[in-house]
Write an enzyme that holds these catalytic residues in place. Structure first.
Site, PDB file in Angstrom:
ATOM      1  N   ARG A  73       0.695  -1.082  -0.114  1.00 33.39           N
ATOM      2  CA  ARG A  73      -0.055   0.110   0.128  1.00 33.39           C
ATOM      3  C   ARG A  73       0.881   1.354   0.052  1.00 33.39           C
ATOM      4  NH1 ARG A  73      -4.730   0.670   4.244  1.00 33.39           N
ATOM      5  NH2 ARG A  73      -2.892   1.096   5.778  1.00 33.39           N
ATOM      6  N   MET A  98     -13.095   3.016  -2.574  1.00 28.94           N
ATOM      7  CA  MET A  98     -13.584   1.484  -1.654  1.00 28.94           C
ATOM      8  C   MET A  98     -11.985   1.091  -1.097  1.00 28.94           C
ATOM      9  SD  MET A  98     -16.695   1.546  -1.894  1.00 28.94           S
ATOM     10  CE  MET A  98     -17.039   0.109  -1.395  1.00 28.94           C
ATOM     11  N   HIS A 117     -19.762   9.516   3.942  1.00 31.28           N
ATOM     12  CA  HIS A 117     -20.262   8.117   4.421  1.00 31.28           C
ATOM     13  C   HIS A 117     -21.847   8.147   4.431  1.00 31.28           C
ATOM     14  CE1 HIS A 117     -20.234   4.133   5.884  1.00 31.28           C
ATOM     15  NE2 HIS A 117     -21.006   4.587   6.849  1.00 31.28           N
TER      16      HIS A 117
HETATM   17  C1  GRF Z   1     -21.962   7.286  -1.899  1.00 31.26           C
HETATM   18  O1  GRF Z   1     -23.057   6.744  -1.424  1.00 31.26           O
HETATM   19  C2  GRF Z   1     -20.708   7.601  -0.840  1.00 31.26           C
HETATM   20  O2  GRF Z   1     -21.437   7.988   0.429  1.00 31.26           O
HETATM   21  C3  GRF Z   1     -20.182   6.147  -0.600  1.00 31.26           C
HETATM   22  O3  GRF Z   1     -20.174   5.656  -1.810  1.00 31.26           O
HETATM   23  C4  GRF Z   1     -21.134   6.371  -2.374  1.00 31.26           C
HETATM   24  C5  GRF Z   1     -20.411   6.854  -3.919  1.00 31.26           C
HETATM   25  O4  GRF Z   1     -21.318   7.252  -5.086  1.00 31.26           O
HETATM   26  N1  GRF Z   1     -19.143   6.456   0.019  1.00 31.26           N
HETATM   27  P1  GRF Z   1     -20.708   8.096  -6.123  1.00 31.26           P
HETATM   28  O5  GRF Z   1     -19.869   7.121  -6.851  1.00 31.26           O
HETATM   29  O6  GRF Z   1     -20.339   9.168  -5.716  1.00 31.26           O
HETATM   30  O7  GRF Z   1     -22.054   8.148  -7.104  1.00 31.26           O
END
Ligand code: GRF
Length: 208
Positions: A73, A98, A117
């Site tokens: 990492r 992610m 989040h």
């Molecule tokens: C969102 O719901 C965010 O809160 C979560 O992942 C999703 C990402 O959505 N961490 P996007 O890729 O911005 O459409």
């Protein structure tokens, strides 16, 4: 108590692994003049992330860095940081990224990495936050913008928006309503940062 950033027009990088709707919402706020910031870079760990194409269509530099081609990492993040520094980025905006962020990125951007989040932290950290909220039976959920530390969704909370959970909500229906709030909350927090109004004191974030 320390001020996170003195007032300035921010240079932003968004890190996204997927769809990129938060990226688009932040870009739109900047284009409309609601947000004193320029979106300079979209970086993804996933070659197939729709966010990469969306950035390219808007003429924003889009870079894929494949973590699997690095032995660990630290090496992967060293490359990410190289791209961020080359663009003189002020704030690193995680939006559907992610991966846990490690010491290399946090060391290079102290108090400068944000995440959104889709729940009211500290409830329902981790994956499938909206499903966790529906399954638990809470009456209110929402979204949280927070500073990132080395934990999973554990950093100091900057701002939250509340969304009522309806009796017949599914994971998807709740996620859709939370997303509407996410698309407002993130740029509003970024604007507070651009105005130099955000201070950190231990775990507490003060907006002044
Ligand atoms: C969102 O719901 C965010 O809160 C979560 O992942 C999703 C990402 O959505 N961490 P996007 O890729 O911005 O459409």
């Amino acid at each position: 108590m320390r001020q996170v950033i003195t007032p300035k027009r921010l240079r932003l990088a968004v890190l996204a692994s997927g769809r990129g709707s938060n990226f688009l919402a932040i870009h739109a706020a900047s284009e409309k003049g609601q947000l004193d910031a320029d979106l300079c870079l979209l970086l993804s760990d996933q070659a197939a992330a729709p966010a990469l194409d969306r950035a390219r269509q808007l003429g924003i530099k889009a870079v894929h860095i494949d973590p699997r081609t690095y032995t660990n990492r630290d090496d992967y993040e060293t490359e990410v940081v190289r791209h961020l520094q080359a663009e003189n980025i002020d704030m690193v905006v995680l939006a559907g990224y992610m991966r846990l962020v490690g010491r290399v990125m946090l060391g290079a951007f102290p108090d400068r990495v944000l995440n959104i989040h889709p729940a009211l932290l500290p409830s329902f950290a981790g994956l499938h936050a909206q499903r966790q909220a529906v399954d638990y039976g809470v009456k209110y959920s929402g979204c949280t913008v927070h500073f990132v530390d080395q934990g999973m969704d554990t950093g100091p909370i900057i701002k939250q928006a509340v969304v009522p959970v309806e009796d017949d909500d599914s994971e998807d229906s709740l996620a859709q309503r939370i997303l509407v709030q996410e698309h407002q909350l993130y740029w509003q927090v970024l604007q507070l940062l651009a105005e130099g109004r955000v201070y950190i004191e231990g775990r507490k974030v003060h907006i002044i």
